[in-house]
Design an enzyme around this catalytic site. Structure first.
Site, short mmCIF file in Angstrom:
data_model
loop_
_atom_site.label_atom_id
_atom_site.label_comp_id
_atom_site.label_asym_id
_atom_site.label_seq_id
_atom_site.Cartn_x
_atom_site.Cartn_y
_atom_site.Cartn_z
N GLU A 130 0.82 -1.28 -0.06
CA GLU A 130 -0.02 0.00 0.05
C GLU A 130 0.83 1.19 0.22
O GLU A 130 2.06 1.34 0.59
CB GLU A 130 -0.87 0.20 1.28
CG GLU A 130 -1.96 -1.09 1.36
CD GLU A 130 -2.71 -1.17 2.49
OE1 GLU A 130 -3.80 -1.39 2.39
OE2 GLU A 130 -2.27 -0.89 3.69
N CYS A 144 3.63 8.75 0.72
CA CYS A 144 4.12 7.66 1.69
C CYS A 144 4.38 6.25 1.12
O CYS A 144 3.22 5.86 0.63
CB CYS A 144 3.32 7.71 2.77
SG CYS A 144 3.74 6.36 4.24
N CYS A 170 6.95 -6.10 7.67
CA CYS A 170 8.20 -5.93 8.39
C CYS A 170 8.82 -7.06 9.30
O CYS A 170 7.89 -7.29 10.07
CB CYS A 170 7.94 -4.38 9.20
SG CYS A 170 9.42 -3.64 9.65
N CYS A 228 7.79 -4.03 16.02
CA CYS A 228 7.44 -2.94 17.14
C CYS A 228 6.01 -3.33 17.61
O CYS A 228 5.01 -3.50 17.01
CB CYS A 228 7.60 -1.64 16.38
SG CYS A 228 9.03 -1.42 15.94
N CYS A 272 2.83 -1.35 16.23
CA CYS A 272 2.74 -1.19 14.63
C CYS A 272 1.76 -2.37 14.23
O CYS A 272 2.45 -3.49 14.38
CB CYS A 272 4.02 -0.86 14.21
SG CYS A 272 3.89 -0.83 12.37
N CYS A 308 -0.46 6.37 10.04
CA CYS A 308 0.84 5.74 10.47
C CYS A 308 0.51 4.38 11.15
O CYS A 308 -0.30 4.37 12.29
CB CYS A 308 1.46 6.63 11.43
SG CYS A 308 1.98 8.02 10.63
N1 SAH Z 1 9.87 1.32 9.83
C1 SAH Z 1 10.16 2.81 9.55
C2 SAH Z 1 9.31 3.57 8.50
C3 SAH Z 1 7.80 3.01 8.82
S1 SAH Z 1 7.17 4.79 9.41
C4 SAH Z 1 10.08 3.61 10.91
O1 SAH Z 1 9.41 2.81 11.85
O2 SAH Z 1 10.50 4.44 10.91
C5 SAH Z 1 6.06 4.34 10.43
C6 SAH Z 1 5.74 5.31 11.49
O3 SAH Z 1 4.42 4.96 11.92
C7 SAH Z 1 6.64 5.40 12.46
O4 SAH Z 1 7.40 6.53 12.79
C8 SAH Z 1 6.08 4.45 13.60
O5 SAH Z 1 6.74 5.04 14.84
C9 SAH Z 1 4.66 5.03 13.23
N2 SAH Z 1 3.63 4.09 13.74
C10 SAH Z 1 3.52 2.95 13.78
N3 SAH Z 1 2.51 2.36 14.30
C11 SAH Z 1 1.74 3.33 14.83
C12 SAH Z 1 0.54 3.50 15.21
N4 SAH Z 1 -0.15 2.58 15.75
N5 SAH Z 1 0.01 4.80 15.63
C13 SAH Z 1 0.74 6.00 15.37
N6 SAH Z 1 2.02 5.65 14.80
C14 SAH Z 1 2.48 4.66 14.25
FE1 SF4 Z 2 8.60 -1.81 11.10
FE2 SF4 Z 2 6.40 -0.67 12.25
FE3 SF4 Z 2 8.54 -0.66 13.38
FE4 SF4 Z 2 8.49 0.80 11.39
S1 SF4 Z 2 7.27 0.94 13.20
S2 SF4 Z 2 9.86 -0.60 11.94
S3 SF4 Z 2 7.06 -0.37 10.04
S4 SF4 Z 2 7.01 -2.68 12.83
#
Ligand code: SAH
Ligand code: SF4
Length: 348
Positions: free
Chosen positions: A92, A105, A112, A116, A119, A334
């Site tokens: 996506e 984006c 991934c 985290c 996420c 995000c």
């Molecule tokens: N993997 C990279 C790029 C993905 S960016 C990274 O983690 O930086 C995804 C962004 O969305 C990151 O800044 C992460 O902290 C944020 N994010 C992930 N899950 C989220 C959530 N449930 N609510 C708000 N932000 C979130």
């Molecule tokens: Fe991967 Fe989501 Fe962590 Fe970014 S925030 S590194 S996309 S698991």
């Protein structure tokens, strides 16, 4: 004969191929301009190349494209594009409206591996890296969909995946996106976001000019170890030291993203710790209130808590924006991107 997707090649690699075939290397730039400036997907349409050369290229290379299988529009103006890859996986991309332009984006992996806890993409696990062409084609497809493609000026690598875990393909894609015979985006308007793969941050600074965003999300190792398992390998001190070494053009800053989660990392004392950590850096902060998803126990903080956190940062003269994620109603906010899709949402 094996056919190669020409969109996976750097300009140098293509020029090398021309050279090996005793063809003037400036022809490589000509071919790339047909592809990236005029969106041509067939060598037969490259009318300023000889028929023999067109035939030779067609025998050796393909020119891939991605067409969205679904476009969803959010009430806030953002759009989510779903793409089907050749091997049946989905990715996506999210188009976000700003005041005078669009930001796209893009995804860098299917899934991934970073795991985290906050996420949804991370929760689904890792499937595979994207090829450079699959990254670049997200941009091409959205440009083709826009009535005014020039208004797409900014690219952020903040979709699915950890871009620095797919380093070679992402760097190739960055070069294609920013080069003059490629998609011609200004490198000032391209941002890569990482969870903190420290050795690759060092490499990135050497290899390309791009804005860096770091998903910090906690101001102490104890909390970050739990939220982002990568912190157990590259703790905060190592991460910030890599950030200090990252070459920054004048007046540019590193963006630190901080997902605010109720009762986990949202207290004023967390904000004060954050100020202390960032002091040696040219930094700005994006505060992202947690976007809930099914199955997660985390909660978004109250508005007052978010504002109080922001105030600590601004009182210390930091630019700290609260990013209300766009596209929540279409699963485009995000951390809400995923590769298993359902059909329950509104389709254009
Ligand atoms: N993997 C990279 C790029 C993905 S960016 C990274 O983690 O930086 C995804 C962004 O969305 C990151 O800044 C992460 O902290 C944020 N994010 C992930 N899950 C989220 C959530 N449930 N609510 C708000 N932000 C979130
Ligand atoms: Fe991967 Fe989501 Fe962590 Fe970014 S925030 S590194 S996309 S698991």
């Amino acid at each position: 004969m094996i056919e190669h997707d020409i969109k996976n090649l750097s300009e140098d690699a293509l020029a090398g191929w021309f050279d090996r075939h005793n063809i003037a290397v400036y022809r490589a730039s000509q071919v790339l301009r047909w592809i990236y400036h005029r969106s041509i997907c067939s060598f037969s349409q490259m009318t300023d190349l000889s028929k023999d050369l067109r035939r030779l290229l067609s025998g050796e290379f393909t020119i891939s494209r991605l067409d969205p299988v679904r476009i969803q529009a959010s009430e806030d103006g953002s759009k989510k594009y779903l793409f089907l890859l050749e091997d049946g996986h989905h990715i996506e991309s999210v188009l976000i409206p700003e005041r005078r332009h669009w930001t796209l984006c893009v995804s860098s992996q299917v899934g991934c591996a970073m795991g985290c806890k906050f996420c949804l993409t991370g929760r689904g696990g890792f499937v595979r890296n994207l090829e450079p062409a699959e990254i670049v084609n997200q941009v091409c497809a959205v440009q083709n969909d826009l009535t005014h493609p020039n208004l797409l000026t900014n690219i952020v690598f903040m979709g699915m995946g950890e871009p620095l875990a797919n380093y070679d393909s992402v760097v190739k894609a960055l070069v294609i996106i920013t080069s003059s015979n490629g998609l011609q985006f200004s490198s000032r308007r391209v941002t890569l976001s990482t969870a903190g793969l420290v050795p690759r941050i060092d490499d990135l600074g050497q290899d390309v000019t791009v804005n860096l965003a770091v998903s910090l999300n906690a101001a102490d190792n104890k909390t970050r170890d739990v939220l982002m398992p990568i912190n157990q390998t590259y703790p905060i001190e190592m991460l910030l030291s890599a950030c200090r070494g990252f070459p920054l053009p004048s007046r540019r800053m590193i963006t630190f993203e901080y997902v605010l989660i109720h009762g986990v990392n949202d207290r004023p004392k967390d904000a004060k710790k954050l100020v202390g950590l960032l002091r040696p850096l040219r930094a700005k902060i994006n505060l992202i209130p947690f976007n809930p998803f099914e199955g997660s126990t985390f909660k978004r903080p109250e508005e007052a808590t978010i504002l109080a956190f922001q105030k600590v940062l601004t009182d210390h003269h930091y630019t700290a924006m609260i990013r209300q994620s766009k596209g929540g109603d279409i699963g485009a906010a995000c951390g809400q991107l995923r590769f298993a899709t359902d059909n329950s949402q509104r389709t254009l």
